[in-house]
Write an enzyme that holds these catalytic residues in place. Structure first.
Site, PDB file in Angstrom:
ATOM      1  N   GLY A   1       0.850  -1.200   0.000  1.00  0.00           N
ATOM      2  CA  GLY A   1       0.000   0.000   0.000  1.00  0.00           C
ATOM      3  C   GLY A   1       0.878   1.240   0.000  1.00  0.00           C
TER       4      GLY A   1
ATOM      5  CB  VAL B   1      17.430   9.720  -6.741  1.00  0.00           C
ATOM      6  CG1 VAL B   1      18.104  10.333  -7.954  1.00  0.00           C
ATOM      7  CG2 VAL B   1      16.459   8.626  -7.175  1.00  0.00           C
ATOM      8  NE  ARG B   2      18.731  16.373  -4.174  1.00  0.00           N
ATOM      9  CZ  ARG B   2      18.513  17.499  -4.829  1.00  0.00           C
ATOM     10  NH1 ARG B   2      17.454  17.602  -5.609  1.00  0.00           N
ATOM     11  NH2 ARG B   2      19.330  18.517  -4.723  1.00  0.00           N
TER      12      ARG B   2
ATOM     13  NE  ARG C   1      -2.352  -4.218  -0.916  1.00  0.00           N
ATOM     14  CZ  ARG C   1      -1.816  -3.614   0.135  1.00  0.00           C
ATOM     15  NH1 ARG C   1      -0.705  -4.082   0.666  1.00  0.00           N
ATOM     16  NH2 ARG C   1      -2.383  -2.542   0.666  1.00  0.00           N
ATOM     17  CG  PHE C   2       4.189  -9.710  -7.556  1.00  0.00           C
ATOM     18  CD1 PHE C   2       3.281 -10.129  -8.519  1.00  0.00           C
ATOM     19  CD2 PHE C   2       5.482 -10.206  -7.603  1.00  0.00           C
ATOM     20  CE1 PHE C   2       3.657 -11.039  -9.506  1.00  0.00           C
ATOM     21  CE2 PHE C   2       5.876 -11.126  -8.580  1.00  0.00           C
ATOM     22  CZ  PHE C   2       4.950 -11.541  -9.540  1.00  0.00           C
TER      23      PHE C   2
ATOM     24  CG  ASP D   1       4.638  -7.085   7.696  1.00  0.00           C
ATOM     25  OD1 ASP D   1       3.953  -6.689   6.729  1.00  0.00           O
ATOM     26  OD2 ASP D   1       4.151  -7.593   8.714  1.00  0.00           O
ATOM     27  N   GLY D   2       5.551  -7.448   4.328  1.00  0.00           N
ATOM     28  CA  GLY D   2       5.531  -8.370   3.183  1.00  0.00           C
ATOM     29  C   GLY D   2       6.678  -8.046   2.239  1.00  0.00           C
TER      30      GLY D   2
ATOM     31  CG  ASP E   1      -1.586  -0.266   7.884  1.00  0.00           C
ATOM     32  OD1 ASP E   1      -2.450   0.606   7.743  1.00  0.00           O
ATOM     33  OD2 ASP E   1      -1.497  -1.271   7.144  1.00  0.00           O
TER      34      ASP E   1
ATOM     35  CG  MET F   1      -7.473   2.331   5.950  1.00  0.00           C
ATOM     36  SD  MET F   1      -6.483   2.604   4.460  1.00  0.00           S
ATOM     37  CE  MET F   1      -7.630   2.064   3.204  1.00  0.00           C
TER      38      MET F   1
ATOM     39  N   GLY G   1     -10.021  13.420  21.253  1.00  0.00           N
ATOM     40  CA  GLY G   1     -10.745  13.300  22.530  1.00  0.00           C
ATOM     41  C   GLY G   1     -11.963  12.407  22.387  1.00  0.00           C
TER      42      GLY G   1
HETATM   43  O1  F6P Z   1      -1.387  -1.328   4.392  1.00  0.00           O
HETATM   44  C1  F6P Z   1      -2.019  -0.121   4.151  1.00  0.00           C
HETATM   45  C2  F6P Z   1      -3.490  -0.310   3.988  1.00  0.00           C
HETATM   46  O2  F6P Z   1      -4.042   0.946   3.643  1.00  0.00           O
HETATM   47  C3  F6P Z   1      -4.237  -0.915   5.168  1.00  0.00           C
HETATM   48  O3  F6P Z   1      -4.505   0.032   6.167  1.00  0.00           O
HETATM   49  C4  F6P Z   1      -5.475  -1.456   4.508  1.00  0.00           C
HETATM   50  O4  F6P Z   1      -5.997  -2.540   5.230  1.00  0.00           O
HETATM   51  C5  F6P Z   1      -4.965  -1.916   3.180  1.00  0.00           C
HETATM   52  O5  F6P Z   1      -3.766  -1.198   2.928  1.00  0.00           O
HETATM   53  C6  F6P Z   1      -5.910  -1.683   2.024  1.00  0.00           C
HETATM   54  O6  F6P Z   1      -5.365  -2.280   0.895  1.00  0.00           O
HETATM   55  P1  F6P Z   1      -5.860  -2.024  -0.593  1.00  0.00           P
HETATM   56  O7  F6P Z   1      -5.517  -0.610  -0.948  1.00  0.00           O
HETATM   57  O8  F6P Z   1      -5.096  -3.018  -1.378  1.00  0.00           O
HETATM   58  O9  F6P Z   1      -7.339  -2.216  -0.582  1.00  0.00           O
END
Ligand code: F6P
Length: 319
Positions: free
Chosen positions: A11, A24-25, A72-73, A103-104, A127, A169, A185
């Site tokens: 993401g 790059v710089r 995402r791959f 982490d992926g 996140d 999110m 708050g």
């Molecule tokens: O990892 C970032 C994030 O925005 C998460 O908060 C959310 O669960 C996910 O990506 C949404 O993924 P996508 O944009 O692939 O729907």
């Protein structure tokens, strides 16, 4: 001349462009040629790799998203794709790779590292869910977006004497909800770390109503529950008319905050400095206010810690 490359994966997050610019710089500073890999690991496998110039990264320090594109791959777990990636890099004499993602992406970085490409990971996700680092690039910008949006919701909630249930999110991490809840708050937060307790949630909102508060806010981490169902439940049991709002992908965009820009720049420069010393297999982490490096493997095995003190704040302030 030795070459390095940079890619963004998973993401997108505000500050990724700032980090690309700094890679790059600093790359030029250390005498490297710098390549951009377009569309994450997918682009790496499909050979979408182009040489970057200063011009490519000018005027992007403050731009949201990522000029390199992201994807995402999950297939990259397969060795055949990893070997294709290594081939595409080595044919250009690219010996080092900076990977900005979650982490992926770092698991992908580790695989490439084990195939001989020096990889350095930069934590880039809204996140804040990466073990080993207190902070991820983009988190504070997304938080500001969430806070600004909830402040606006509160204006209308106040006018109509309503409760707002807001979904933010975070995937499996409650930091966005926690920090947003503290910042606005809120009456109550529901996160993967707190779990969902219906009775406690209703009691907190009801107590606000009984104290004649004109508005109430409940912040919920995505995937915990259906916020529209919760809004109906609150309406039926607390006295407040209630509306639910899902903030969604708006949290992923926008110009990066100053803090995200400073951290993205510092982490990227450190990453390239490590590559200039032929060091790989690391991720950049924020520990307190210091940028440090950790072995990818070690960091991935660490547990993400939560601040009990910070979680305790909300309960103490709702009076
Ligand atoms: O990892 C970032 C994030 O925005 C998460 O908060 C959310 O669960 C996910 O990506 C949404 O993924 P996508 O944009 O692939 O729907």
């Amino acid at each position: 001349m030795k070459s390095i490359a940079v890619l963004t994966s998973g993401g997108d997050a505000p500050g990724m462009n700032t980090a690309i610019r700094a890679v790059v710089r600093s790359g030029f500073h250390y005498g490297f040629e710098v390549y951009g890999v377009y569309n994450g690991f997918k682009g790496l496998v499909n050979d979408e790799i182009k040489k970057l110039t200063r011009e490519h990264v000018s005027r992007i320090i403050n731009r949201g998203g990522t000029i390199l594109g992201s994807a995402r791959f999950p297939e990259f777990i397969e060795e055949k794709y990893q070997l294709k990636a290594v081939k595409n890099l080595t044919k250009r004499n690219i010996h080092g790779l900076v990977i900005i993602g979650g982490d992926g992406s770092f698991r992908g970085a580790l695989a490439l590292h084990n195939h001989g490409i020096k990889c350095i990971g930069l934590p880039g996700t809204i996140d804040n869910d990466i073990p080993g680092t207190d902070y991820t690039i983009g988190f504070f910008t997304a938080l500001n977006t969430a806070v600004e949006s909830i402040d606006k919701l509160r204006d209308t909630s106040f006018s109509h004497q309503r409760c707002s249930v807001v979904e933010v999110m975070g995937r499996h991490c409650g930091d966005l909800a926690l920090y947003a809840g503290i910042s606005v708050g809120s009456e109550f937060i529901i996160t993967p770390e707190t779990g969902y307790d219906r009775e406690k949630t209703l009691a907190a909102v009801q107590s606000s109503y009984q104290r004649n508060k004109r508005h109430a806010v409940v912040v919920v981490t995505e995937k915990m529950l259906d916020v529209h169902v919760l809004a109906k439940d609150i309406e039926q049991h607390t006295g407040y008319e209630t509306r639910a709002t899902v903030l969604g992908h708006v949290q992923r965009g926008g110009t990066p905050s100053a803090f995200d820009r400073v951290m993205a720049t510092e982490m990227a420069e450190f990453a390239v400095e490590l590559l200039s010393r032929d060091v790989g297999g690391k991720i950049m982490c924020l520990s307190g206010l210091d940028v440090i490096d950790r072995d990818i493997e070690t960091a991935l095995k660490m547990k993400k810690t939560v601040s009990k003190k910070r979680y305790g704040l909300l309960g103490k302030l709702v009076t």
